[in-house]
Write a protein that holds these residues in place. Sequence first.
Motif, short mmCIF file in Angstrom:
data_model
loop_
_atom_site.label_atom_id
_atom_site.label_comp_id
_atom_site.label_asym_id
_atom_site.label_seq_id
_atom_site.Cartn_x
_atom_site.Cartn_y
_atom_site.Cartn_z
N GLU A 221 0.83 -1.21 0.00
CA GLU A 221 0.00 0.00 0.00
C GLU A 221 0.86 1.26 0.00
O GLU A 221 0.56 2.24 -0.71
N LEU A 222 1.95 1.25 0.80
CA LEU A 222 2.83 2.42 0.84
C LEU A 222 3.63 2.55 -0.46
O LEU A 222 3.91 3.68 -0.90
N ARG A 223 4.02 1.45 -1.05
CA ARG A 223 4.73 1.54 -2.33
C ARG A 223 3.81 2.11 -3.42
O ARG A 223 4.25 2.90 -4.26
N ARG A 224 2.55 1.70 -3.37
CA ARG A 224 1.60 2.26 -4.33
C ARG A 224 1.38 3.75 -4.08
O ARG A 224 1.29 4.55 -5.02
N LEU A 225 1.32 4.14 -2.78
CA LEU A 225 1.19 5.55 -2.45
C LEU A 225 2.40 6.34 -2.95
O LEU A 225 2.26 7.48 -3.44
N ARG A 226 3.61 5.77 -2.84
CA ARG A 226 4.81 6.45 -3.34
C ARG A 226 4.71 6.69 -4.85
O ARG A 226 5.02 7.78 -5.34
N ARG A 227 4.25 5.68 -5.58
CA ARG A 227 4.12 5.85 -7.03
C ARG A 227 3.10 6.93 -7.36
O ARG A 227 3.33 7.76 -8.26
N HIS A 228 1.98 6.94 -6.64
CA HIS A 228 0.97 7.96 -6.91
C HIS A 228 1.50 9.36 -6.57
O HIS A 228 1.25 10.33 -7.29
N PHE A 229 2.25 9.45 -5.46
CA PHE A 229 2.80 10.76 -5.09
C PHE A 229 3.80 11.25 -6.13
O PHE A 229 3.78 12.42 -6.53
N ASN A 230 4.69 10.37 -6.57
CA ASN A 230 5.66 10.78 -7.58
C ASN A 230 4.98 11.18 -8.87
O ASN A 230 5.41 12.14 -9.53
N GLY A 231 3.91 10.47 -9.23
CA GLY A 231 3.17 10.87 -10.42
C GLY A 231 2.53 12.24 -10.25
O GLY A 231 2.55 13.07 -11.17
N MET A 232 1.96 12.48 -9.07
CA MET A 232 1.37 13.80 -8.81
C MET A 232 2.44 14.88 -8.83
O MET A 232 2.24 15.97 -9.39
N ALA A 233 3.61 14.60 -8.21
CA ALA A 233 4.68 15.59 -8.19
C ALA A 233 5.17 15.89 -9.60
O ALA A 233 5.46 17.05 -9.94
N GLU A 234 5.27 14.85 -10.45
CA GLU A 234 5.67 15.08 -11.83
C GLU A 234 4.67 15.97 -12.55
O GLU A 234 5.05 16.88 -13.30
N ALA A 235 3.37 15.69 -12.33
CA ALA A 235 2.34 16.50 -12.99
C ALA A 235 2.39 17.95 -12.51
O ALA A 235 2.29 18.88 -13.33
N VAL A 236 2.54 18.15 -11.18
CA VAL A 236 2.60 19.51 -10.66
C VAL A 236 3.83 20.24 -11.19
O VAL A 236 3.77 21.40 -11.60
N ALA A 237 5.00 19.55 -11.15
CA ALA A 237 6.22 20.18 -11.63
C ALA A 237 6.12 20.52 -13.12
O ALA A 237 6.57 21.59 -13.56
N ASP A 238 5.52 19.62 -13.88
CA ASP A 238 5.38 19.88 -15.30
C ASP A 238 4.46 21.06 -15.56
O ASP A 238 4.74 21.92 -16.40
N SER A 239 3.35 21.11 -14.82
CA SER A 239 2.41 22.22 -15.00
C SER A 239 3.04 23.56 -14.61
O SER A 239 2.96 24.54 -15.36
#
Length: 470
Positions: A221-239
């Motif tokens: 569950e925490l590994r999945r949360l890490r992937r989701h967080f990194n994806g969100m951070a990538e989207a925010v940084a890109d935006s």
Amino acid sequence: MRRRLLVVLMVLMGVAALLLCVPLADAYARGRTEHLLLQRRSEAVRFADLADRTGTEADRAELSAEIGRYAQLYGASVTVVDAAGATVARAQGAGPAARTPPAAASEARRRALTGRSTDRLPTVRPWGPDRVVLAEPVGRDERVSGAVLMTVPTGAARRDVTLRWALIAAGAVTAFAAAALVAAGITRWLLRPVLDLDRAVEGLAAGSLRARAVSDTGPPELRRLRRHFNGMAEAVADSLGRQRAFVADASHQLRNPLATLVLQLENVEPHIVPGPGLAEHARALDEAERLEELLDGLLELARVESGTARRADQDLAGAVRRRVEAWEPVFRAAGLELAAEGLPRELRVRALPDAAGRILDALLDNAVKFVPSGGRVEVRVSGPSGGQALVRVADDGPGVPAGRRELLLGRFARAPEHQNVPGSGLGLAIAEEIARLSGGGLEVAGNDPRGLVFAFRLPCPAEGQPYTER
């Protein structure tokens, strides 16, 4: 969090160990007491049979010799009484532990003379009792002719109980230590991705768009949360990157045609006949120059927000001293007094490159624009306090109402009465952004009796770093 989780697990394991060890230790003590009772009771039965067969002096002598040898061998006291309670034979063991307690002896004798054997002894534990009393009736059924009383030392039984309890305690401590090591490993395994996420969120909140969670351990569950967080951070940084790139590109691209427009306006000026057209030309040139300042401010803000610069150690006091010296001629020309009092010889901070100088430039430029001639602006440096150094820029100008002070740090903020003052309205916003990205902040408050106080904080490399006044 790790400490609290470990404390909870340790408490639970300690309680579980106690719940397992205490009944086990008590069960062994009771079993050892029962074993002692069975051993000594069998011997008391043998003495009772001998006492039941005593009819002559020779029989009594044999009984006395038998209980004497027993008392000498085991250190116990044996007393044989008749139905009236009179002593028939007696053998006293050596040591104080063989002395018969009067109260216990009386109760045991009373039960034995009624035909009841001792069926229970006080539980033997390491701290006592040091002796126990048991009795066995002489005779059978209604023909009770006396009783055999035995006072038995419990030293050997207590040693056995102490040894077994020590083994149980050692086993419990070993098991607890092993469980603690396992709990520490599980806690570390569970919290490592949480701590990694916390650091990444802290970095992202501080403006570092490159912050990511890198730990690939922990529960699914925490590994999945890490992937989701990194994806969100990538989207925010890109935006945010696209937005800042757009602002920077637009500002940069507009500067070239704007510079051409200003040059053309300046070239047209000699060909304009004096009159209303010349005044309109001057106003158009002023607006073009103001637009150029606005584009420069937007470009600078985009560069600051990009967060590409790294924090570094620098001398705050030296930067303040140099900027005050550079601004003194400007203040004299505007009829203002600029004072810097009590500056420390050196005060180290960790911030973006030249953060103190850039912030101070924005604050002093703001003071030159809005403080009337004859006013005074004072710069003070204090700290470190709470791990941060503080720089205050106070003036005695007209000030701003309390409800509108926070708006001064916003972008393009300008009071209605100051619409014609030169500037882009981005200077204080850029200064506030530099202070924030450096790990500090910029605040505005009212001065006493009038005016404004701008104060910015920058973090120090070490808490409580000393400094000296000049």
